[in-house]
Design an enzyme around this catalytic site. Structure first.
Site, PDB file in Angstrom:
ATOM      1  N   LYS A  19      -4.026   3.696  -3.026  1.00 52.14           N
ATOM      2  CA  LYS A  19      -4.402   3.925  -1.625  1.00 52.14           C
ATOM      3  C   LYS A  19      -3.421   3.225  -0.692  1.00 52.14           C
ATOM      4  CE  LYS A  19      -8.529   2.159  -0.175  1.00 52.14           C
ATOM      5  NZ  LYS A  19      -8.495   1.532   1.156  1.00 52.14           N
ATOM      6  N   SER A  20      -3.111   1.969  -0.964  1.00 49.97           N
ATOM      7  CA  SER A  20      -2.209   1.218  -0.073  1.00 49.97           C
ATOM      8  C   SER A  20      -0.831   1.870  -0.018  1.00 49.97           C
ATOM      9  CB  SER A  20      -2.045  -0.217  -0.574  1.00 49.97           C
ATOM     10  OG  SER A  20      -3.247  -0.916  -0.439  1.00 49.97           O
ATOM     11  N   ARG A  52       1.340   3.997   3.216  1.00 45.59           N
ATOM     12  CA  ARG A  52       2.703   3.598   3.624  1.00 45.59           C
ATOM     13  C   ARG A  52       3.707   4.713   3.378  1.00 45.59           C
ATOM     14  NH1 ARG A  52      -0.571  -0.555   2.566  1.00 45.59           N
ATOM     15  NH2 ARG A  52      -0.099  -2.636   3.326  1.00 45.59           N
ATOM     16  N   ARG A  57     -14.878  -4.652  12.846  1.00 45.16           N
ATOM     17  CA  ARG A  57     -13.942  -5.527  12.122  1.00 45.16           C
ATOM     18  C   ARG A  57     -12.899  -6.138  13.059  1.00 45.16           C
ATOM     19  NH1 ARG A  57     -12.265  -2.685   6.627  1.00 45.16           N
ATOM     20  NH2 ARG A  57     -11.327  -4.734   6.342  1.00 45.16           N
ATOM     21  N   ASP A  68      -9.653  -7.160  -3.291  1.00 44.18           N
ATOM     22  CA  ASP A  68     -10.585  -6.023  -3.330  1.00 44.18           C
ATOM     23  C   ASP A  68     -11.394  -5.977  -4.626  1.00 44.18           C
ATOM     24  OD1 ASP A  68      -9.753  -5.266  -0.828  1.00 44.18           O
ATOM     25  OD2 ASP A  68      -8.247  -3.868  -1.564  1.00 44.18           O
ATOM     26  N   ARG A 103     -18.803  -8.735   2.131  1.00 48.80           N
ATOM     27  CA  ARG A 103     -18.855  -8.507   0.680  1.00 48.80           C
ATOM     28  C   ARG A 103     -19.354  -9.723  -0.095  1.00 48.80           C
ATOM     29  NH1 ARG A 103     -13.464  -4.828  -0.287  1.00 48.80           N
ATOM     30  NH2 ARG A 103     -14.453  -2.867   0.323  1.00 48.80           N
TER      31      ARG A 103
HETATM   32  C1  S3P Z   1      -4.679  -3.467   2.263  1.00 48.77           C
HETATM   33  C2  S3P Z   1      -4.708  -4.830   2.414  1.00 48.77           C
HETATM   34  C3  S3P Z   1      -5.904  -5.655   2.156  1.00 48.77           C
HETATM   35  C4  S3P Z   1      -6.920  -4.912   1.309  1.00 48.77           C
HETATM   36  C5  S3P Z   1      -7.143  -3.507   1.793  1.00 48.77           C
HETATM   37  C6  S3P Z   1      -5.847  -2.711   1.763  1.00 48.77           C
HETATM   38  C7  S3P Z   1      -3.439  -2.738   2.589  1.00 48.77           C
HETATM   39  O1  S3P Z   1      -6.523  -5.997   3.379  1.00 48.77           O
HETATM   40  O2  S3P Z   1      -8.144  -5.621   1.294  1.00 48.77           O
HETATM   41  O3  S3P Z   1      -8.091  -2.839   0.982  1.00 48.77           O
HETATM   42  O4  S3P Z   1      -3.287  -1.583   2.172  1.00 48.77           O
HETATM   43  O5  S3P Z   1      -2.585  -3.321   3.252  1.00 48.77           O
HETATM   44  P1  S3P Z   1      -5.974  -7.189   4.318  1.00 48.77           P
HETATM   45  O6  S3P Z   1      -4.644  -6.841   4.816  1.00 48.77           O
HETATM   46  O7  S3P Z   1      -6.995  -7.272   5.430  1.00 48.77           O
HETATM   47  O8  S3P Z   1      -5.962  -8.414   3.473  1.00 48.77           O
END
Ligand code: S3P
Length: 429
Positions: free
Chosen positions: A21-22, A26, A122, A314, A345
């Protein structure tokens, strides 16, 4: 949707975890503002990533869908984005909102970005603060701390910035803005967070230097790159824990990303005594990838905290579940960031596991779990948090009787085929 899950007699089989996903976010954002065309394969079909696609299209990015998980991006170049006609909707995705805010702060037009109820609660001031130091004009609700955000983009200048939290979303927001700024931007992290943005920026020809805890980025043009997104270790983690805690399990996870800034779950499971094998290690577009294999294991409790936490942030609800099945006590500290995720969480994980008969207590920055109590089926709630819903699904596989998980459809936010994969791997439910 209410999902009902009964204990599985055995867990056996292979899974290709969905595209990371991350990295998917990007890959699309950076290719959209690059020069040239890119084909992105194994793109995550998660709700969060689809929100990014919709926002980018609304901003004039040219993205076409091919086969499932395949996207073709025609980069519009550095000055090619356009003002959206309407409010941008990041839905439940903080990554979409925070990274795009960095990008939009540097565009010569106005943007308004919002999200669902969870995302609107958030913290956003962490992104607004450094961007304002760069000259950005951004406002938000609740004294500029919550979305919707209004961003009047313009020319920015580079800054030297110490991140107050180890957050890859925040780091990436500043990096995106820095691509367009006058002068260099220097970012220091308190602890390493996931580095997918840095890896991709380098691959796309940006002038970026990463040394110890410091990243230096000069304003750069990007060249589009074809990418195959590795499988998401945060999705694979459900099966890693399922395989380790279930008494009759053997699961292989193919093509899984094992970037060291994300692989803390492997280290923790190993230190708990998990029977875990990493095979066929290779590198895909600068990202380390492997096949993982896990078998039923006798786990013992652990103490975790410090720099390990951002590497598994996560996966903490899952580590809590593994701790329930382990012998002895597990202590998780330095994880206060969990309180500002899709839900709190810490309290939701402890609360739901207590319903299933676990012995656990909250700490301000983590939790303590006393392992060895047999879990029993219960009526649980996901709190509309995808990772909670799926963790409870895995807990149900080792609990006595039936577990009911309310609002289970939220798994779609990161892992749309989760419930199907759970059924495929389980026998004798
Ligand atoms: C993510 C960074 C993390 C993670 C989130 C995805 C990202 O959050 O918990 O699920 O894709 O950069 P934070 O940047 O708030 O630590």
């Amino acid at each position: 949707m209410k999902q009902r899950v009964r204990a599985a007699r055995a867990l056996d089989g292979e899974v290709y975890p969905p595209g990371d996903k991350s990295i998917s976010h990007r890959a699309l954002i950076l290719n959209s503002i690059a020069q040239g065309n890119a084909r992105v394969s194994n793109f995550s079909q998660a709700g969060d990533c689809l929100a990014t696609v919709a926002c980018l299209r609304a901003l004039g990015a040219e993205i076409e869908s091919g086969e499932v998980g395949e996207l073709f991006v025609r980069g519009v170049g550095k000055g090619g984005l356009k003002e959206a006609e309407d409010v941008l909707d990041a839905e439940d995705s903080a990554t979409t909102m925070r990274i795009l805010t960095g990008l939009l702060a540097a565009q010569p037009f106005l943007s308004v970005i919002t999200g669902d109820e969870s995302l609107r609660s958030r913290p956003m001031s962490r992104v607004i603060q450094p961007l304002r130091l760069m000259g950005a004009r951004i406002w938000g609700r609740s004294g500029d701390s919550r979305a919707p955000l209004v961003i009047k983009g313009g020319q920015l200048h580079g800054i030297r910035y110490q991140l107050p939290v180890a957050s890859a979303q925040l780091k990436s927001a500043v990096l995106l803005a820095a691509l367009f700024a006058k002068g260099d931007t220097i970012i220091k992290e308190p602890m390493p967070s996931r580095d997918h943005t840095e890896i991709l920026l380098k691959a796309m020809g940006a002038e970026i230097e990463v040394a110890a805890d410091t990243i230096t980025l000069s304003p750069s043009r990007l060249n589009a790159v074809d990418l195959i997104i590795p499988g998401d270790i945060s999705s694979a983690a459900f099966w890693l824990v399922a395989g380790a805690v279930h008494p009759q399990a053997s699961i292989r996870l193919l093509n899984t990303g094992i970037n060291p800034t994300r692989s803390g779950i492997l280290d923790v499971l190993r230190s708990m005594g998990a029977d875990l094998i990493v095979q066929n290690e290779r590198v895909l577009n600068g990202e380390p990838v492997a096949d993982l294999e896990v078998h039923s294991s006798a786990l013992t409790g652990v103490e975790i905290g410090g720099g390990l936490i951002p590497r598994l942030i996560d996966e903490i609800p899952l580590i809590a579940l593994a701790a329930c099945a382990a012998r002895g006590k597990t202590v998780i500290r330095d994880a206060q960031e969990l309180r500002v995720k899709e839900t709190d969480r810490i309290s939701a994980t402890v609360g739901e596991l207590l319903k299933m008969g676990a012995e656990a207590e909250e700490l301000p920055d983590g939790m303590v779990i006393y392992g060895g109590k047999k879990l029993r089926g219960a009526s649980c709630d996901s709190h509309r948090d995808h990772r909670l819903a799926m963790m409870l699904g895995i807990a149900a596989l080792i609990a006595e009787g039936e577990t009911e998980i309310d609002n289970a459809e939220v798994a779609d936010i990161s892992y749309p085929t989760f419930w199907q994969d759970l059924e495929n791997l389980s026998s004798g439910q």
